[in-house]
Design a protein around this motif. Structure first.
Motif, PDB file in Angstrom:
ATOM      1  N   GLY A 104       0.529  -0.970   0.113  1.00  0.00           N
ATOM      2  CA  GLY A 104       0.237   0.171  -0.189  1.00  0.00           C
ATOM      3  C   GLY A 104       0.946   1.008   0.289  1.00  0.00           C
ATOM      4  O   GLY A 104       0.792   2.499  -0.876  1.00  0.00           O
ATOM      5  N   ASP A 105       1.882   0.946   0.843  1.00  0.00           N
ATOM      6  CA  ASP A 105       2.978   2.134   0.365  1.00  0.00           C
ATOM      7  C   ASP A 105       3.425   2.106  -0.315  1.00  0.00           C
ATOM      8  O   ASP A 105       3.418   4.180  -1.206  1.00  0.00           O
ATOM      9  CB  ASP A 105       4.113   2.060   1.948  1.00  0.00           C
ATOM     10  N   TYR A 106       3.733   1.442  -1.156  1.00  0.00           N
ATOM     11  CA  TYR A 106       4.206   1.710  -2.721  1.00  0.00           C
ATOM     12  C   TYR A 106       3.836   2.149  -3.605  1.00  0.00           C
ATOM     13  O   TYR A 106       3.508   3.333  -4.494  1.00  0.00           O
ATOM     14  CB  TYR A 106       4.371   0.084  -2.954  1.00  0.00           C
ATOM     15  N   LEU A 107       1.684   1.614  -3.423  1.00  0.00           N
ATOM     16  CA  LEU A 107       1.246   2.215  -4.667  1.00  0.00           C
ATOM     17  C   LEU A 107       0.829   3.606  -3.934  1.00  0.00           C
ATOM     18  O   LEU A 107       0.836   4.596  -5.330  1.00  0.00           O
ATOM     19  CB  LEU A 107      -0.062   1.329  -4.375  1.00  0.00           C
ATOM     20  N   ALA A 108       0.785   3.914  -3.024  1.00  0.00           N
ATOM     21  CA  ALA A 108       0.809   5.760  -2.640  1.00  0.00           C
ATOM     22  C   ALA A 108       1.634   6.176  -3.486  1.00  0.00           C
ATOM     23  O   ALA A 108       0.965   7.591  -3.940  1.00  0.00           O
ATOM     24  CB  ALA A 108       0.155   6.057  -1.189  1.00  0.00           C
ATOM     25  N   ALA A 109       3.177   5.924  -2.939  1.00  0.00           N
ATOM     26  CA  ALA A 109       3.653   6.402  -3.216  1.00  0.00           C
ATOM     27  C   ALA A 109       3.919   6.837  -5.005  1.00  0.00           C
ATOM     28  O   ALA A 109       3.551   7.456  -5.890  1.00  0.00           O
ATOM     29  CB  ALA A 109       5.329   5.996  -3.296  1.00  0.00           C
ATOM     30  N   GLU A 110       3.685   5.660  -6.218  1.00  0.00           N
ATOM     31  CA  GLU A 110       3.668   5.395  -7.508  1.00  0.00           C
ATOM     32  C   GLU A 110       1.956   7.007  -7.630  1.00  0.00           C
ATOM     33  O   GLU A 110       2.120   7.015  -8.962  1.00  0.00           O
ATOM     34  CB  GLU A 110       3.063   3.982  -7.605  1.00  0.00           C
ATOM     35  N   ASP A 111       0.932   6.603  -6.444  1.00  0.00           N
ATOM     36  CA  ASP A 111       0.367   7.252  -7.419  1.00  0.00           C
ATOM     37  C   ASP A 111       0.105   8.832  -7.375  1.00  0.00           C
ATOM     38  O   ASP A 111       0.194   9.657  -7.739  1.00  0.00           O
ATOM     39  CB  ASP A 111      -1.293   7.452  -6.115  1.00  0.00           C
ATOM     40  N   ASN A 112       1.443   9.441  -6.393  1.00  0.00           N
ATOM     41  CA  ASN A 112       1.756  10.382  -6.415  1.00  0.00           C
ATOM     42  C   ASN A 112       3.628  10.273  -7.028  1.00  0.00           C
ATOM     43  O   ASN A 112       4.080  11.760  -6.828  1.00  0.00           O
ATOM     44  CB  ASN A 112       2.021  11.027  -4.653  1.00  0.00           C
ATOM     45  N   LYS A 113       3.426   9.817  -7.786  1.00  0.00           N
ATOM     46  CA  LYS A 113       4.681  10.017  -9.181  1.00  0.00           C
ATOM     47  C   LYS A 113       6.459  10.364  -7.634  1.00  0.00           C
ATOM     48  O   LYS A 113       6.928  10.754  -8.377  1.00  0.00           O
ATOM     49  CB  LYS A 113       4.632  10.765 -10.397  1.00  0.00           C
TER      50      LYS A 113
END
Length: 214
Positions: free
Chosen positions: A175-184
């Protein structure tokens, strides 16, 4: 792995909290047992695996996962009692900081602005700051307990509120990884935490590795 391309441009580090800066498990297990003992509607004792399984989950989704046999109203009552007990216990006894955390924050804080975005309840980060005396190292924080929003949205809100550029996110779950990806944002995986993330470019095996990486 060295953040060779990004290293010279990084200005800010945004951290997850649980599993990244500290291990809250002993505190959480004790707090949850204390709170759940107040309720006759709980069918089975909470286990360490149960609590570990919700680490990183948005705080207002936990009740449905752990207590699907309860009504939404009962879930909210039970979970809020557990969350309040956690905050109280943190204020009284804190949690287990990962080795060398304060020294790492002190070193990084001389070069970067530091922030926290967590899926925890309201008051949790403040209690963490208060007991362990670490609040001065962080410029700002956000959590789902304050906003009822996802981690991705909360990271975006914090970035906008502080007009951040050239930031990275450090966390320990998918979830942390995906949240970071969403914010580039470049993501640094804390592989000593509670989750698993495939195909990671940057990883640390202890919090002190950040000093060498950056």
């Amino acid at each position: 792995m060295i953040l060779s391309v990004l290293k010279e441009n990084i200005e800010n580090i945004i951290f997850d909290l649980d599993g990244t800066l500290w291990d809250p498990m002993p505190m959480s297990i004790k707090a949850w047992h204390t709170a759940l003992n107040r309720f006759d509607c709980i069918e089975n004792p909470i286990s360490q695996e149960d609590i570990q399984g919700i680490m990183g989950m948005q705080h207002n989704l936990v009740g449905e996962k752990l207590f699907p046999y309860l009504s939404k109203e009962q879930q909210d009552e039970v979970i809020n009692s557990c969350y309040m007990q956690e905050v109280q216990d943190i204020k009284q006894a804190g949690g287990v900081l990962y080795p060398g955390l304060e020294a790492v924050l002190e070193t990084l804080g001389k070069k970067y602005d530091l922030f926290i975005v967590s899926n925890c309840q309201a008051g949790y980060i403040e209690a963490f700051y208060e007991y362990h005396g670490l609040g001065a190292y962080f410029k700002d924080f956000e959590c789902s307990g304050n906003t009822a929003m996802s981690k991705a949205i909360n990271i975006g809100m914090l970035i906008k509120r502080n007009t951040l550029r050239n930031s990275i996110y450090v966390g320990d779950t998918l979830g942390d990884y995906l949240a970071a990806e969403d914010n580039k944002l470049p993501f640094v995986f804390a592989d000593y935490g509670f989750g698993q993330v495939p195909d990671i470019h940057y990883a640390i095996t202890q919090i002190g590795d950040l000093e060498q990486m950056l």
